[in-house]
Design a protein around this motif. Structure first.
Motif: not given
Length: 230
Positions: A130-142, A144-159
């Motif tokens: 919700c930080l950058q609502s002027g550009r939906p589906n993006c945070i900076g040059n990335r 949000t889907a890519g960020i979510l998938l990277d976060y999910t990978s970290q979650f899966i690998r950690a546990y």
């Protein structure tokens, strides 16, 4: 009861299965195969079961469909009873000592509906997206889907490294725009995710790929054929 099932797995010495549920919102079965052809082909090669018979319980209210999936009970209106005598699936799993993740790559009240949860991971992403609502589906040059998938990978690998059972519920809102270009962009992202996590996901993991409803956006949704995909 999820806790009782988990106890039976423990007593039998059987590792409890992990769960990965991926929800592609507002995307019909036909549009999935059209917009995400590489992912569709990948799942077919790996022998995933394709369910062709299903029913919507809350059309045109996707919240009711989500409640039926996560709660086991259809809701009769758009209002969601937070104080409910049933327990959401992720809360059941957390009670059974699963590490839980629930996140969506969108921002706003609608994207966070229909449920509140007491999950262990994912709430930080809701604030980030919700930080950058002027550009939906993006945070900076990335994306949000890519960020979510990277976060999910970290979650899966950690546990997985800790040999702890985990359950991840991740949703993508790219189907909720008229051009459907954003939805098509998920194809390569999800293929990369499945390739990167193939070893982990093929070990004792239940994987579900679904949607909260059929096609809702875009000019095709207004045609006679498109209305049949809702």
């Amino acid at each position: 009861d999820t806790v009782e099932v988990g106890q039976k797995y423990y007593e039998a010495g059987v590792p409890r299965p992990n769960l990965l549920l991926i929800m592609l919102k507002s995307l019909s079965n036909m549009q999935f195969h059209t917009l995400l052809p590489d992912l569709s082909a990948l799942l077919a090669r790996r022998g995933y079961t394709h369910f062709t018979r299903y029913s919507a319980v809350g059309r045109p209210n996707s919240k009711a469909n989500e409640a039926a999936l996560y709660l086991g009970e259809a809701l009769g209106s758009r209002s969601i009873p937070w104080q409910h005598n049933r327990t959401w699936l992720w809360d059941e799993l957390r009670r059974a000592d699963y590490a839980t993740l629930k996140a969506e790559d969108g921002c706003g009240h609608e994207s966070q509906a229909p449920v509140r949860s007491r999950i262990a991971h994912g709430k930080q992403l809701a604030k980030l997206f919700c930080l950058q609502s002027g550009r939906p589906n993006c945070i900076g040059n990335r994306s949000t889907a890519g960020i979510l998938l990277d976060y999910t990978s970290q979650f899966i690998r950690a546990y997985s490294d800790m040999s702890a059972p985990w359950a991840a519920f991740i949703s993508f809102v790219e189907g909720r725009e008229d051009s459907l270009t954003a939805a098509a962009a998920l194809d390569s992202l999800l293929c990369t995710f499945f390739a990167k996590e193939a070893t982990t996901l093929e070990q004792n993991t239940i994987i579900v790929l679904t949607s909260d409803q059929g096609l809702e956006y875009g000019p095709y949704a207004l045609t006679e054929a498109g209305r049949k995909e809702r």
